[in-house]
Design an enzyme around this catalytic site. Structure first.
Site, mmCIF file in Angstrom:
data_model
loop_
_atom_site.group_PDB
_atom_site.id
_atom_site.type_symbol
_atom_site.label_atom_id
_atom_site.label_comp_id
_atom_site.label_asym_id
_atom_site.label_seq_id
_atom_site.Cartn_x
_atom_site.Cartn_y
_atom_site.Cartn_z
ATOM 1 N N ASP A 12 5.247 -4.138 -42.459
ATOM 2 C CA ASP A 12 4.511 -5.239 -43.095
ATOM 3 C C ASP A 12 4.766 -5.241 -44.606
ATOM 4 O O ASP A 12 4.470 -4.252 -45.296
ATOM 5 C CB ASP A 12 3.001 -5.087 -42.866
ATOM 6 C CG ASP A 12 2.580 -5.426 -41.438
ATOM 7 O OD1 ASP A 12 3.451 -5.825 -40.628
ATOM 8 O OD2 ASP A 12 1.379 -5.287 -41.146
ATOM 9 N N GLY A 38 2.279 -4.481 -37.087
ATOM 10 C CA GLY A 38 2.678 -5.007 -35.774
ATOM 11 C C GLY A 38 1.451 -4.899 -34.884
ATOM 12 O O GLY A 38 0.759 -3.881 -34.890
ATOM 13 N N GLY A 40 1.172 -4.487 -31.772
ATOM 14 C CA GLY A 40 1.267 -3.386 -30.819
ATOM 15 C C GLY A 40 0.936 -2.061 -31.478
ATOM 16 O O GLY A 40 0.048 -1.326 -31.027
ATOM 17 N N ASN A 42 -0.575 -1.433 -34.297
ATOM 18 C CA ASN A 42 -1.964 -1.373 -34.784
ATOM 19 C C ASN A 42 -2.918 -1.049 -33.636
ATOM 20 O O ASN A 42 -3.854 -0.261 -33.792
ATOM 21 C CB ASN A 42 -2.385 -2.709 -35.405
ATOM 22 C CG ASN A 42 -1.563 -3.073 -36.628
ATOM 23 O OD1 ASN A 42 -0.976 -2.209 -37.262
ATOM 24 N ND2 ASN A 42 -1.524 -4.358 -36.960
ATOM 25 N N THR A 211 -13.522 -13.170 -29.677
ATOM 26 C CA THR A 211 -13.997 -12.807 -31.024
ATOM 27 C C THR A 211 -14.196 -14.095 -31.814
ATOM 28 O O THR A 211 -13.420 -15.050 -31.693
ATOM 29 C CB THR A 211 -13.005 -11.858 -31.731
ATOM 30 O OG1 THR A 211 -11.713 -12.482 -31.785
ATOM 31 C CG2 THR A 211 -12.883 -10.531 -31.003
ATOM 32 N N GLY A 213 -14.819 -14.340 -35.355
ATOM 33 C CA GLY A 213 -14.755 -14.156 -36.806
ATOM 34 C C GLY A 213 -16.103 -13.698 -37.342
ATOM 35 O O GLY A 213 -16.710 -12.763 -36.820
ATOM 36 N N THR A 239 -6.225 -8.476 -42.175
ATOM 37 C CA THR A 239 -5.085 -8.096 -41.322
ATOM 38 C C THR A 239 -5.473 -6.907 -40.430
ATOM 39 O O THR A 239 -6.010 -5.924 -40.924
ATOM 40 C CB THR A 239 -3.864 -7.704 -42.194
ATOM 41 O OG1 THR A 239 -3.678 -8.685 -43.191
ATOM 42 C CG2 THR A 239 -2.602 -7.571 -41.356
ATOM 43 N N ASP A 243 -6.843 -6.344 -34.145
ATOM 44 C CA ASP A 243 -6.149 -5.232 -33.472
ATOM 45 C C ASP A 243 -7.055 -4.010 -33.384
ATOM 46 O O ASP A 243 -7.048 -3.286 -32.378
ATOM 47 C CB ASP A 243 -4.870 -4.858 -34.235
ATOM 48 C CG ASP A 243 -3.895 -6.014 -34.291
ATOM 49 O OD1 ASP A 243 -3.910 -6.848 -33.366
ATOM 50 O OD2 ASP A 243 -3.114 -6.076 -35.258
HETATM 51 O O1 RIB Z 1 -2.393 -8.402 -36.438
HETATM 52 C C1 RIB Z 1 -1.795 -8.016 -37.647
HETATM 53 C C2 RIB Z 1 -0.326 -7.799 -37.484
HETATM 54 O O2 RIB Z 1 0.278 -9.026 -37.152
HETATM 55 C C3 RIB Z 1 0.372 -7.323 -38.717
HETATM 56 O O3 RIB Z 1 0.388 -5.929 -38.839
HETATM 57 C C4 RIB Z 1 1.755 -7.958 -38.604
HETATM 58 O O4 RIB Z 1 2.788 -7.042 -38.432
HETATM 59 C C5 RIB Z 1 1.646 -8.945 -37.450
HETATM 60 O O5 RIB Z 1 2.252 -8.477 -36.326
#
Ligand code: RIB
Length: 297
Positions: A12, A38, A40, A42, A211, A213, A239, A243
């Protein structure tokens, strides 16, 4: 019972800006930070930091060593990950002064998942094991079909939402974890309550985790609904908040916790992630989550 997360790993590139750039505009950024991410990765990191044992499968590119390192250090089993001769997937992320984000994805290695590789990974799993899946790698339709044949319990996070999701038979899923935008895109409806009811009616064995928010989350198994509000924190970067929620949800569910407890723990973990910068680095360990819950914060 084993947990497998078949998913993306991204580098990222996070740019801090006053506001998200609009079409035709050029803006100077304040700062660039590089994190592991990513959806996955995360979610695997969140599942492991929640204290569950999780295998990650997916493809890592030539420049992806830092991603393997973060997963191993977080306790994720990386033995099923495949190295590919390609640039790793990456994300260009803008974070505004208000903590909002905007993400552009380059798939790279994440698009190199093949059917042969999927078959070789699924050989290690059995009926009753959990499969966690998002929509940032190739062959997700095939992964769902093969995992269903094996008898795995499938949790799909249909994110990012696009036409690939339309190809998946939701009757093969056990849980769907999604946000309002994704629910609306799948059902064609606007109101969250209507979306969740529609999904449960269309797919009678599906359990839906929506979810909302700042408004928290709602879970439905088609018979009973459970709600949980958001824990209030100062937003730094959203961000990986979803995840973190998903990883904690899978981990707590695998331990047999009841749904209200799962929602409370996943909501606190996600609130902590929102109060920090970055994707994987913002995901808390379970000791921190439990301490904050005990303090009633
Ligand atoms: O959900 C956040 C993620 O989405 C980030 O880490 C980025 O890589 C995208 O995949």
């Amino acid at each position: 019972m084993k947990i497998l997360n078949f998913g993306s790993c991204n580098i990222d590139y996070v740019y801090l800006l006053d506001h998200i750039v609009v079409p035709g505009e050029t803006e100077m950024g304040d700062k660039l930070e590089i994190f592991s991410g990513g959806k996955g990765l995360n979610q695997s990191v969140a599942t492991a930091r929640a204290g569950a044992s999780v295998y990650h499968a997916g493809c890592i590119g030539l420049d992806g060593d830092m991603l393997l390192d973060v997963m191993s250090k977080s306790g994720v089993d990386t033995s099923l990950i495949k190295r590919v001769d390609s640039k790793n997937g990456h994300a260009i992320i803008q974070v505004s002064a208000k903590g909002e984000n905007s993400i552009f994805l380059y798939p790279g290695s994440n698009a190199m998942v093949t059917r042969e590789y999927v078959d070789s990974v699924l050989e290690h799993f059995d009926r009753g094991d959990i499969l966690l899946l998002q929509n940032e790698i190739s062959e997700i339709e095939y992964i769902v079909e093969r995992a269903y044949d094996v008898g795995m319990s499938i949790i799909l996070n249909p994110s990012p939402i696009n036409e690939t999701i339309d190809k998946i038979d939701f009757n093969m899923l056990e849980h769907l974890i999604l946000n309002e935008v994704e629910a609306s895109a799948i059902t064609g409806l606007d109101e969250p309550e209507k979306c969740i009811d529609c999904l449960c009616e269309r797919y009678p064995r599906l359990k839906v985790m929506l979810t909302l928010g700042a408004d928290g989350c709602v879970f439905s198994d088609g018979k009973v609904k459970h709600y949980h509000p958001t824990f209030k924190v100062k937003t730094v970067d959203t961000t990986a908040a979803g995840d973190t929620f998903t990883g904690y949800f899978a981990a707590e569910l695998s331990r047999g916790k009841d749904i209200p407890t799962v929602l409370k723990i996943a909501s606190m973990a996600s609130a902590i992630a929102v109060s920090r910068m970055g994707a994987a680095p913002s995901i808390p360990e379970f000791t921190e989550v439990y301490e904050r819950l005990e303090k009633g914060e």
